[in-house]
Enzyme design. Structure first.
Site, short mmCIF file in Angstrom:
data_model
loop_
_atom_site.label_atom_id
_atom_site.label_comp_id
_atom_site.label_asym_id
_atom_site.label_seq_id
_atom_site.Cartn_x
_atom_site.Cartn_y
_atom_site.Cartn_z
N HIS A 196 0.80 -1.23 0.00
CA HIS A 196 0.00 0.00 0.00
C HIS A 196 0.83 1.27 0.00
O HIS A 196 0.27 2.36 -0.13
CB HIS A 196 -0.99 -0.02 1.18
CG HIS A 196 -0.35 0.14 2.53
ND1 HIS A 196 -1.00 0.75 3.59
CD2 HIS A 196 0.86 -0.21 3.00
CE1 HIS A 196 -0.22 0.75 4.65
NE2 HIS A 196 0.91 0.16 4.32
N HIS A 197 2.15 1.21 0.14
CA HIS A 197 3.00 2.40 0.00
C HIS A 197 3.49 2.58 -1.42
O HIS A 197 4.10 3.63 -1.72
CB HIS A 197 4.21 2.30 0.93
CG HIS A 197 3.88 2.42 2.38
ND1 HIS A 197 3.16 3.47 2.91
CD2 HIS A 197 4.16 1.60 3.44
CE1 HIS A 197 3.00 3.30 4.21
NE2 HIS A 197 3.60 2.17 4.55
N CYS A 198 3.28 1.64 -2.28
CA CYS A 198 3.78 1.71 -3.66
C CYS A 198 2.79 2.50 -4.52
O CYS A 198 1.62 2.13 -4.63
CB CYS A 198 3.99 0.31 -4.22
SG CYS A 198 4.63 0.30 -5.91
#
Length: 763
Positions: free
Chosen positions: A311-313
């Site tokens: 979810h940080h990409c």
């Protein structure tokens, strides 16, 4: 990949006595041994074996210790005599030891059968929830050579996190399914898994992969970035072998309007030779979950336990351990293959999913164009609860803090809502926060799903939606101090409560979800935080709340449908008949399962498993002689042997067996550990690279330098100053003269003899 005991190696906890050794065939050599033993045990036969030989022609050196005490009691030879019925002929009083089952061996054997029969492809078991695993995810590990121990301690994203998640899956299965001695279905050796009423959820291990160059992935991340990532993964092993930087971005044509690529953060990101398989395996597991919940199978909900997180990409830049956004690729797979019109992402990781929010914003923005493709006109809503002071906002970056605080409700095609975690001092205070603050996130999700359903219906389209969960457990009360610097952790029961509320929303009418919930593992960097969080999460996903005392003994239909006071008073898509038919297959959970007492008990059992029961002592007499070649030559004919054996093969001379001991009690801790051992693969590496492995070349070079050191010192011996001891010449002293030595007996004398000095005769 169906489960089978043949596919998974039996663990070391299985007792070696669980299987009896094979019996040797009745050959001529064995028959000779039988004859000699029959002469020892039968009064009608004479003893002809030689007592001088300790070596047998047939069996070599006897395998029993020879007793120092003589006895006329008849004994068996190394080759055990057998009757024509196949039972050995032994003297009276000797009892054959029956196999002893341990709790670990019984649990391992039973769960191997249950995985094969109830979780295989041919299984007819129906469960609303499925858990999907992928073994290739263990391959993504930190592999940079010459890494120090202090540096390795900071790499919190590692394959052991998947093992901790599998532990949580095993705990949830054992607890919800009551597969332990304190539950409804205690495990014992004779238990048939097919006789159990149902399974709490299905466990499925897939081998499916989705290439990062496929349309499903490039629609999210773009073609250029996926090509670049493929090049970096393919060259990672060669760069690491040369002690190079595997994160150096390759020189390639990115287009004239593209800014120079940003440098990748080496503290948060790494690659190795198996990273590409891990990325594509994780994507394959997520797409498998989407296919499952959109198919005609009974599975409506799925939990995908894969790493690395995603979810940080963002669309073209990885960060925070995340290389590919797994959830968004799953949504795109649903759009392209199952007609998904809108999807809601609920993110409950400690950290804000900045990459997921950015991709959702970009996707919704390009769908506003009139000539946009149909798949671009789908809608994605993002709803997150997180800590505003943690990564990626920890350093107060203005843009990141604004993005993590953005709240926009159905404007400009965007539906994004962020809620910040708050400090609390008691459970009562936390659950007040949940009702007043955190539950707003669920209400915004419900409103979004309803508005999008009405929009697609007005456009003449059939709405079809799903809820995706970015399931991070690094906000847990059991997470390490490094992640809990701002003291906004949540109790473990938060995951069960939030998940159960999401399941209720998914079953409501007018939202087009029809019960579809796909949960994908994100963060979590402490083993206890992970397995307790997964246990709580699966309890809410596959189980139901424990019944209150007022509800015991009666089926409260309104409670099950959702007629509750408060913000969740909505109508379910399930009618009364469906609810009554499903009542028999419910699996209520107990919040005490993740109490500190039970978690300590689980970890203690892992470190120091319960002692195995003591085996009864069976005295086996020794063998005082073995048949020799001389005795074998004097044996009678084979026909006479058979006649003599036929007189001996009576029921009284057959080997008696001791009564079967009762099966051991299998507690939930032992059952969960043994199930996890079957789910964690044994045919590949599943742990991180150790310091010695990463520094093998450096250690070898150091050893080579040390081996050259003595040679250097040897060449410099002449330059060293001689010492007094080196100049002294010491002659060997003989304390025995020749005559004494020759006359001395070659035996060790006793203390009294040694103490007396010798007196030499006068000449």
């Amino acid at each position: 990949m169906p489960f089978s005991p043949a596919n998974e190696r039996r663990r070391s906890s299985v007792s070696p006595h669980a299987r009896a050794p094979p019996r040797s065939p009745l050959t001529k050599a064995n028959l000779n041994g039988i004859t000699a033993d029959a002469q020892f045990t039968s009064p009608g036969l004479t003893r002809k074996a030689s007592m001088n030989s300790l070596r047998s022609v047939n069996s070599g050196t006897p395998n029993r210790t020879i007793s120092r005490r003589g006895s006329s009691t008849p004994f068996l030879s190394p080759t055990t005599a057998r009757s024509p019925t196949g039972l050995p002929l032994i003297p009276k009083g000797v009892v054959e030891e029956t196999p002893r089952h341990t709790a670990a061996s019984v649990a391992s054997i039973y769960f191997a059968k249950e995985l094969e029969l109830l979780h295989g492809v041919a299984s007819d078991q129906s469960a609303e929830t499925i858990v999907i695993l992928h073994d290739d995810c263990y391959g993504h590990r930190y592999s940079r050579p010459r890494a120090s121990k202090s540096l390795l301690s900071t790499i919190v994203e590692r394959p052991e996190r998947i093992q901790a998640s599998v532990l949580g899956v095993s705990m949830a299965y054992v607890r919800l399914g009551h597969r332990h001695c304190e539950g409804k279905h205690p495990i014992h050796p004779d238990l048939d898994p097919k006789t159990l009423p149902n399974i709490p959820f299905r466990i499925h291990k897939t081998a499916r992969k989705v290439a990062i160059s496929s349309t499903t992935v490039t629609n999210v991340h773009g073609t250029k970035w996926m090509e670049e990532l493929k090049i970096m993964c393919d060259s990672a092993e060669a760069k690491l072998a040369l002690n190079g930087n595997e994160l150096r971005r390759p020189e390639m044509n990115r287009g004239s309007d593209v800014e120079p690529p940003q440098h990748l953060h080496q503290g948060d990101l790494y690659l190795c030779s198996e990273s590409l398989n891990a990325f594509e395996g994780a994507l394959g597991a997520v797409c498998e979950a989407v296919d499952t919940v959109f198919s005609t199978s009974p599975h409506q909900r799925a939990f995908v336990a894969v790493r690395p997180p995603g979810h940080h990409c963002s669309a073209s830049f990885p960060s925070g351990f995340c290389w590919v956004n797994n959830v968004h690729v799953g949504i795109m797979h649903g759009i392209l293959n199952h007609g998904l019109t809108h999807a809601a992402i609920i993110d409950f990781d400690l950290h804000h999913g900045d990459g997921s929010q950015a991709i959702a914003w970009q996707h919704n923005k390009r769908g506003l164009a009139k000539n946009a493709a149909s798949w671009k006109k789908t809608s994605i809503g993002y709803f997150s609860v997180h800590d505003i002071n943690s990564y990626p906002c920890e350093y107060g970056d203005e843009e990141k803090v604004k993005n993590a605080s953005l709240c926009i409700d159905n404007a400009h095609g965007q539906n994004i809502w962020n809620v910040h975690l708050q400090e609390w001092k008691s459970d009562v205070e936390f659950w007040k926060l949940y009702q007043s603050k955190y539950s707003i996130l669920l209400e915004k999700t419900r409103n979004y799903l309803r508005l999008q359903t009405e929009r697609f219906q007005a456009a003449g389209q059939v709405p079809k939606s799903a809820i995706f969960l970015s399931a991070g457990f690094d906000a847990s009360e059991w997470e390490g101090a490094g992640m809990q610097r701002h003291k906004v952790n949540v109790p473990t029961g938060f995951y069960a409560r939030l998940t159960r509320d999401v399941v209720r929303i998914a079953s409501e009418e007018g939202l087009s979800v029809n019960g579809r919930v796909i949960s994908v593992l994100e963060g979590g960097y402490s083993d206890r935080a992970l397995y307790s969080g997964v246990l709580s999460h699966l309890s809410g996903l596959a189980g139901v709340e424990p019944m209150t005392p007022k509800e015991e003994g009666a089926f409260d239909l309104k409670h099950e449908i959702g007629y509750r006071s408060g913000p969740f008073s909505r109508r379910s898509t399930l009618n009364e008949g469906d609810l009554r038919s499903l009542k028999a297959f419910e699996f209520p959970y107990d919040p005490n399962w993740w109490s500190i007492t039970e978690l300590n008990r689980f970890e203690t059992d892992k470190i120091a498993p319960p002692p195995e029961p003591k085996k009864p002592r069976v005295v086996t007499p020794g063998n005082y002689s073995s048949p020799t070649q001389s005795s074998n030559a004097k044996m009678t004919e084979v026909a006479k042997i058979r006649r003599s054996l036929s007189n001996l093969s009576t029921p009284q001379t057959s080997m008696p067996r001791s009564p079967t001991p009762p099966p051991p009690d299998i507690y939930w801790t032992t059952a969960a550990h043994e199930l996890s051992k079957l789910l964690i693969p044994t045919n590949r590496q599943v742990d991180s690279c150790t310091h010695s492995e990463l520094n093998a070349e450096a250690a070898k070079a150091k050893k080579d330098r040390q081996s050259l050191q003595p040679a250097v010192n040897a060449t410099n011996d002449t330059s060293t100053a001689p010492t007094r001891m080196s100049l002294r010449e010491r002659k060997p002293v003989s304390y025995l003269e020749d005559d004494d030595y020759k006359s001395r007996r070659r035996t060790v004398a006793g203390p009294a003899v040694i103490a007396v000095p010798k007196v030499r005769p006068e000449p």
